[in-house]
Design a protein around this motif. Structure first.
Motif, PDB file in Angstrom:
ATOM      1  N   PRO A 238      22.877 141.013  36.365  1.00 38.38           N
ATOM      2  CA  PRO A 238      22.122 141.646  37.118  1.00 38.38           C
ATOM      3  C   PRO A 238      21.297 141.420  38.326  1.00 38.38           C
ATOM      4  O   PRO A 238      20.885 142.343  38.673  1.00 38.38           O
ATOM      5  N   VAL A 239      20.707 140.433  38.281  1.00 36.17           N
ATOM      6  CA  VAL A 239      20.541 139.889  39.611  1.00 36.17           C
ATOM      7  C   VAL A 239      21.289 140.161  40.807  1.00 36.17           C
ATOM      8  O   VAL A 239      20.784 141.019  41.713  1.00 36.17           O
ATOM      9  N   VAL A 240      22.714 140.063  40.644  1.00 33.18           N
ATOM     10  CA  VAL A 240      23.758 140.173  42.183  1.00 33.18           C
ATOM     11  C   VAL A 240      23.697 142.341  41.810  1.00 33.18           C
ATOM     12  O   VAL A 240      23.252 142.416  43.278  1.00 33.18           O
ATOM     13  N   LEU A 241      23.618 143.310  40.786  1.00 33.13           N
ATOM     14  CA  LEU A 241      22.796 144.204  40.565  1.00 33.13           C
ATOM     15  C   LEU A 241      21.369 144.406  41.922  1.00 33.13           C
ATOM     16  O   LEU A 241      21.783 145.278  42.758  1.00 33.13           O
ATOM     17  N   LEU A 242      20.913 143.880  41.559  1.00 39.77           N
ATOM     18  CA  LEU A 242      19.517 144.116  42.351  1.00 39.77           C
ATOM     19  C   LEU A 242      19.777 143.828  43.948  1.00 39.77           C
ATOM     20  O   LEU A 242      18.761 144.660  44.517  1.00 39.77           O
ATOM     21  N   LEU A 243      20.308 143.217  44.283  1.00 39.91           N
ATOM     22  CA  LEU A 243      20.487 142.459  45.620  1.00 39.91           C
ATOM     23  C   LEU A 243      21.408 143.489  46.247  1.00 39.91           C
ATOM     24  O   LEU A 243      21.212 143.792  47.242  1.00 39.91           O
ATOM     25  N   ASP A 244      22.807 143.652  45.546  1.00 42.66           N
ATOM     26  CA  ASP A 244      23.737 144.960  45.977  1.00 42.66           C
ATOM     27  C   ASP A 244      22.380 146.367  46.480  1.00 42.66           C
ATOM     28  O   ASP A 244      23.203 147.044  47.547  1.00 42.66           O
ATOM     29  N   LEU A 245      21.648 146.573  45.249  1.00 43.42           N
ATOM     30  CA  LEU A 245      20.776 147.691  45.516  1.00 43.42           C
ATOM     31  C   LEU A 245      20.082 147.717  46.718  1.00 43.42           C
ATOM     32  O   LEU A 245      19.844 148.700  47.145  1.00 43.42           O
ATOM     33  N   VAL A 246      19.537 146.395  47.395  1.00 43.12           N
ATOM     34  CA  VAL A 246      18.674 146.061  48.003  1.00 43.12           C
ATOM     35  C   VAL A 246      20.020 146.782  49.205  1.00 43.12           C
ATOM     36  O   VAL A 246      19.677 147.117  50.518  1.00 43.12           O
TER      37      VAL A 246
END
Length: 253
Positions: free
Chosen positions: A59-67
């Motif tokens: 989930p954290v990587v998902l948010l970073l990828d979104l950025v």
């Protein structure tokens, strides 16, 4: 094997060395993302999962990828090839939904091996023909390959390889390739964000950890973007195949 610690912000606050290690991984991952357009999720999840629980990492990587998708997509906005997304985005969304049902009823490990074989077979095919001489796919191929990418994204958190293959065989130049990939990645990220929130996989402590890791994302994107404009087109194509090879081997083992 590393001892695993929580990726929640309270754990990072108490163990600054963990924050430093996570920041270095994220910096490397998004440097690669800016250079060739994809790969940040693969690198981040593979390395961070050695230190933190994978259910917290994804989930954290998902948010970073979104950025990353938003920033690179905005930077390259005028280079996006919109006709490609007309087929890729609907296919990817269908695949994301189908992948959820497949995951519930199928041995994910056998699917992982199939994906690894598919990726490595494509890499061999592309190297034999030379990447710049790959046959040109028609636009409607974006639908089935988008579905394939969506299924893989739902199962493993990143459906890049089938979409990378499609965009390579559309013969986009390196900046158009990077820009267009951000468009499909953004759609994928948004859908998975709502899924993770609905499944309570993305919590407030993890969201706060994400904020701590945004600076290395920005630094990695900035540094990688500088190299992106200097790398020759053939080196760019070979770099994408090299990363696909790593992905394929990882899925096999």
């Amino acid at each position: 094997m590393f001892t695993q610690h929580s990726l929640a912000w309270s754990s990072l606050w108490q163990h600054p060395e963990l924050l430093g290690m996570a920041a270095l991984v994220v910096l490397l991952a998004f440097y690669v993302r800016a250079v060739i357009g994809f790969g940040s999720g693969l690198i981040s999840v593979a390395l961070l999962a050695l230190i933190f629980p994978v259910k917290e990492v994804v989930p954290v990587v998902l948010l970073l990828d979104l950025v990353g998708s938003v920033l690179l997509g905005a930077y390259d906005f005028h280079e996006i090839r919109w006709p490609e997304l007309r087929w890729l985005v609907p296919g990817s969304l269908l695949g994301l939904a189908a992948g959820a049902f497949i995951l519930a009823d199928t041995d994910a490990q056998s699917l992982t091996r199939f994906l690894g074989l598919f990726i490595l077979a494509y890499v061999v095919y592309a190297l034999v023909l030379k990447p710049e001489k790959l046959p040109r796919l028609s636009l409607p191929w974006g639908l089935p390959l988008g579905i394939f990418g969506g299924v893989i994204g739902s199962l493993y958190g990143g459906g890049g390889p089938p979409i990378v293959a499609y965009l390579q065989m559309r013969h986009l130049d390196k900046r158009a390739f990077r820009a267009t990939f951000q468009g499909i990645a953004l759609a994928d990220n948004i859908v998975r964000l709502f899924l993770y929130i609905g499944l309570s996989l993305l919590t407030l402590p993890l969201a706060i950890s994400f904020v701590f890791l945004v600076p290395p994302v920005l630094l990695g994107l900035w540094a990688g973007n500088r190299l992106h404009f200097r790398i020759p087109q053939r080196a760019f194509l070979l770099s994408t195949l090299a990363l696909l090879t790593i992905v394929g081997i990882q899925y096999l083992i």
